[in-house]
Design an enzyme around this catalytic site. Structure first.
Site, PDB file in Angstrom:
ATOM      1  CB  SER A 194     -18.406   2.946   4.260  1.00  0.00           C
ATOM      2  OG  SER A 194     -17.406   2.757   5.240  1.00  0.00           O
TER       3      SER A 194
ATOM      4  NE  ARG B  41      -3.602   0.217   2.427  1.00  0.00           N
ATOM      5  CZ  ARG B  41      -4.096   0.605   3.609  1.00  0.00           C
ATOM      6  NH1 ARG B  41      -4.027  -0.202   4.656  1.00  0.00           N
ATOM      7  NH2 ARG B  41      -4.650   1.781   3.729  1.00  0.00           N
TER       8      ARG B  41
ATOM      9  CB  VAL C  37      -3.123   5.589   6.444  1.00  0.00           C
ATOM     10  CG1 VAL C  37      -3.925   5.367   7.721  1.00  0.00           C
ATOM     11  CG2 VAL C  37      -3.429   4.479   5.435  1.00  0.00           C
TER      12      VAL C  37
ATOM     13  CG  ASN D  86     -20.260   7.682  -0.941  1.00  0.00           C
ATOM     14  OD1 ASN D  86     -20.229   6.915  -1.897  1.00  0.00           O
ATOM     15  ND2 ASN D  86     -19.836   7.344   0.269  1.00  0.00           N
ATOM     16  N   PRO D  87     -20.630   8.424  -4.510  1.00  0.00           N
ATOM     17  CG  PRO D  87     -19.141   7.132  -5.772  1.00  0.00           C
ATOM     18  CD  PRO D  87     -19.204   8.093  -4.618  1.00  0.00           C
TER      19      PRO D  87
ATOM     20  CG  HIS E 136      -8.392   5.888  10.961  1.00  0.00           C
ATOM     21  ND1 HIS E 136      -9.371   5.449  10.111  1.00  0.00           N
ATOM     22  CD2 HIS E 136      -9.028   6.194  12.131  1.00  0.00           C
ATOM     23  CE1 HIS E 136     -10.553   5.475  10.727  1.00  0.00           C
ATOM     24  NE2 HIS E 136     -10.367   5.947  11.946  1.00  0.00           N
TER      25      HIS E 136
ATOM     26  CB  CYS F  78       9.494  -0.486  18.245  1.00  0.00           C
ATOM     27  SG  CYS F  78       9.648  -2.051  19.133  1.00  0.00           S
TER      28      CYS F  78
HETATM   29  N1  APR Z   1     -15.490   9.368  -4.759  1.00  0.00           N
HETATM   30  C1  APR Z   1     -16.167   9.450  -3.592  1.00  0.00           C
HETATM   31  N2  APR Z   1     -16.529   8.356  -2.862  1.00  0.00           N
HETATM   32  C2  APR Z   1     -16.221   7.154  -3.359  1.00  0.00           C
HETATM   33  C3  APR Z   1     -15.519   6.989  -4.576  1.00  0.00           C
HETATM   34  C4  APR Z   1     -15.153   8.165  -5.287  1.00  0.00           C
HETATM   35  N3  APR Z   1     -14.482   8.106  -6.450  1.00  0.00           N
HETATM   36  N4  APR Z   1     -15.340   5.645  -4.802  1.00  0.00           N
HETATM   37  C5  APR Z   1     -15.894   5.016  -3.765  1.00  0.00           C
HETATM   38  N5  APR Z   1     -16.438   5.908  -2.880  1.00  0.00           N
HETATM   39  C6  APR Z   1     -17.113   5.662  -1.615  1.00  0.00           C
HETATM   40  C7  APR Z   1     -17.794   4.323  -1.500  1.00  0.00           C
HETATM   41  O1  APR Z   1     -19.151   4.393  -1.989  1.00  0.00           O
HETATM   42  C8  APR Z   1     -17.759   4.075   0.009  1.00  0.00           C
HETATM   43  O2  APR Z   1     -18.887   4.641   0.657  1.00  0.00           O
HETATM   44  O3  APR Z   1     -16.100   5.640  -0.632  1.00  0.00           O
HETATM   45  C9  APR Z   1     -16.512   4.856   0.474  1.00  0.00           C
HETATM   46  C10 APR Z   1     -15.341   3.989   0.892  1.00  0.00           C
HETATM   47  O4  APR Z   1     -15.683   3.290   2.053  1.00  0.00           O
HETATM   48  P1  APR Z   1     -14.592   2.448   2.866  1.00  0.00           P
HETATM   49  O5  APR Z   1     -13.834   1.576   1.926  1.00  0.00           O
HETATM   50  O6  APR Z   1     -15.335   1.794   3.973  1.00  0.00           O
HETATM   51  O7  APR Z   1     -13.580   3.547   3.431  1.00  0.00           O
HETATM   52  P2  APR Z   1     -13.626   4.399   4.765  1.00  0.00           P
HETATM   53  O8  APR Z   1     -15.008   4.869   5.070  1.00  0.00           O
HETATM   54  O9  APR Z   1     -12.561   5.421   4.652  1.00  0.00           O
HETATM   55  O10 APR Z   1     -13.188   3.331   5.847  1.00  0.00           O
HETATM   56  C11 APR Z   1     -13.042   3.768   7.172  1.00  0.00           C
HETATM   57  O11 APR Z   1     -12.110   1.678   7.815  1.00  0.00           O
HETATM   58  O12 APR Z   1     -10.732  -0.110   7.283  1.00  0.00           O
HETATM   59  C12 APR Z   1     -10.844   1.057   7.997  1.00  0.00           C
HETATM   60  O13 APR Z   1      -9.167   2.394   8.917  1.00  0.00           O
HETATM   61  C13 APR Z   1      -9.781   2.070   7.689  1.00  0.00           C
HETATM   62  O14 APR Z   1      -9.925   4.464   7.542  1.00  0.00           O
HETATM   63  C14 APR Z   1     -10.550   3.247   7.171  1.00  0.00           C
HETATM   64  C15 APR Z   1     -11.898   3.069   7.826  1.00  0.00           C
END
Ligand code: APR
Length: 242
Positions: free
Chosen positions: A190, A67, A99, A214-215, A115, A123
């Site tokens: 999300s 990553r 991150v 958010n799409p 986060h 460490c």
């Molecule tokens: N533009 C805007 N939103 C988008 C796009 C885009 N191009 N593509 C996807 N999304 C939206 C998705 O619909 C979804 O609601 O982004 C969101 C991503 O959700 P997650 O993958 O759950 O990410 P996040 O909410 O940041 O997760 C929170 O979970 O795993 C942990 O620590 C990690 O910080 C992370 C936390």
């Protein structure tokens, strides 16, 4: 779009709360959308736990190094750049669950990482910061983390895993910024991971408009004043244009 723009006008302090979707159009995979390639057999959220680290450090370290490489090769997208530009006209504080460093590379100066950061390593036993080499361009499925120079521990990623506490300073700064904001823009999350997911409700409780970009669907509900069903790179340049 015009209603959302209206809610964001006024020039008062703006907080932009971002999640993984913010960086999706930079090529950084989100956590809960489709899994890709080498890691398709793994649930990314299952790798982000202290238990996963205890069980299989080499797999977790290899995943984080991959990553780091992905993020290092990525570029800020039009959404990151629009947020950075908006700070020319009003105070803008970014509160991110990400991150990566794409907000900083886009030029945002006030960024609070709830986060942690992929690029800080410490460490796992004594907490000493540990410098590590650049990640390899080719992903591997397992890699031993470097040893700590001061104790028998190993380098771990400087990110917050499920079940761990958030760093105090970024969290307090986020709460202060939300409390002082005249508008809150929530992009690409999300809304399922707490306590970050409670910040939009904090804004709503203060009577502050909350605009979501958010799409797809999210876990946020009545705390959101207006939903824009668009991606970050599509929506933000027009939404934040002066
Ligand atoms: N533009 C805007 N939103 C988008 C796009 C885009 N191009 N593509 C996807 N999304 C939206 C998705 O619909 C979804 O609601 O982004 C969101 C991503 O959700 P997650 O993958 O759950 O990410 P996040 O909410 O940041 O997760 C929170 O979970 O795993 C942990 O620590 C990690 O910080 C992370 C936390």
């Amino acid at each position: 779009m015009s209603k959302a723009r209206l809610a964001l006008t006024g020039g008062g302090p703006l907080v932009v709360l971002t999640g993984a979707g913010m960086s999706a159009e930079s090529g950084v995979p989100t956590f809960r959308d489709a899994r890709t390639g080498l890691w398709e057999r793994y649930d990314p959220t299952a790798l982000a736990t202290p238990e996963a680290w205890e069980r299989d450090r080499d797999t977790v370290w290899a995943w984080y190094r991959w990553r780091e490489h992905l993020v290092g090769a990525a570029r800020p997208n039009a959404g990151h750049l629009a947020i950075a530009r908006a700070a020319a006209g009003r105070p803008v504080v970014v509160v991110t669950q990400n991150v990566d460093d794409l907000h900083e590379r886009a030029g945002s100066e006030q960024v609070h990482h709830l986060h942690g950061s992929l690029f800080d390593h410490r460490c796992d036993a004594c907490g000493t910061p540990i410098e590590v080499e650049e990640p390899a361009a080719e992903p591997v499925s397992r890699l031993a983390p470097p040893e700590c120079p001061r104790c028998p521990g190993r380098a771990r990623p400087g990110v917050v895993w499920f079940g761990e506490s958030l760093p105090v300073q970024p969290w307090e700064s986020a709460v202060d910024a939300i409390s002082a904001a005249s508008a809150v823009l929530v992009v690409g999350t999300s809304g399922l991971v707490y306590p970050a997911a409670s910040l939009p409700a904090l804004a709503a409780d203060c009577g502050t408009p909350v605009i979501e970009v958010n799409p797809g669907p999210s876990g946020l509900g009545s705390e959101v004043t207006l939903h824009l069903r668009a991606t970050a790179a599509q929506a933000l340049p027009a939404l934040l244009a002066p």
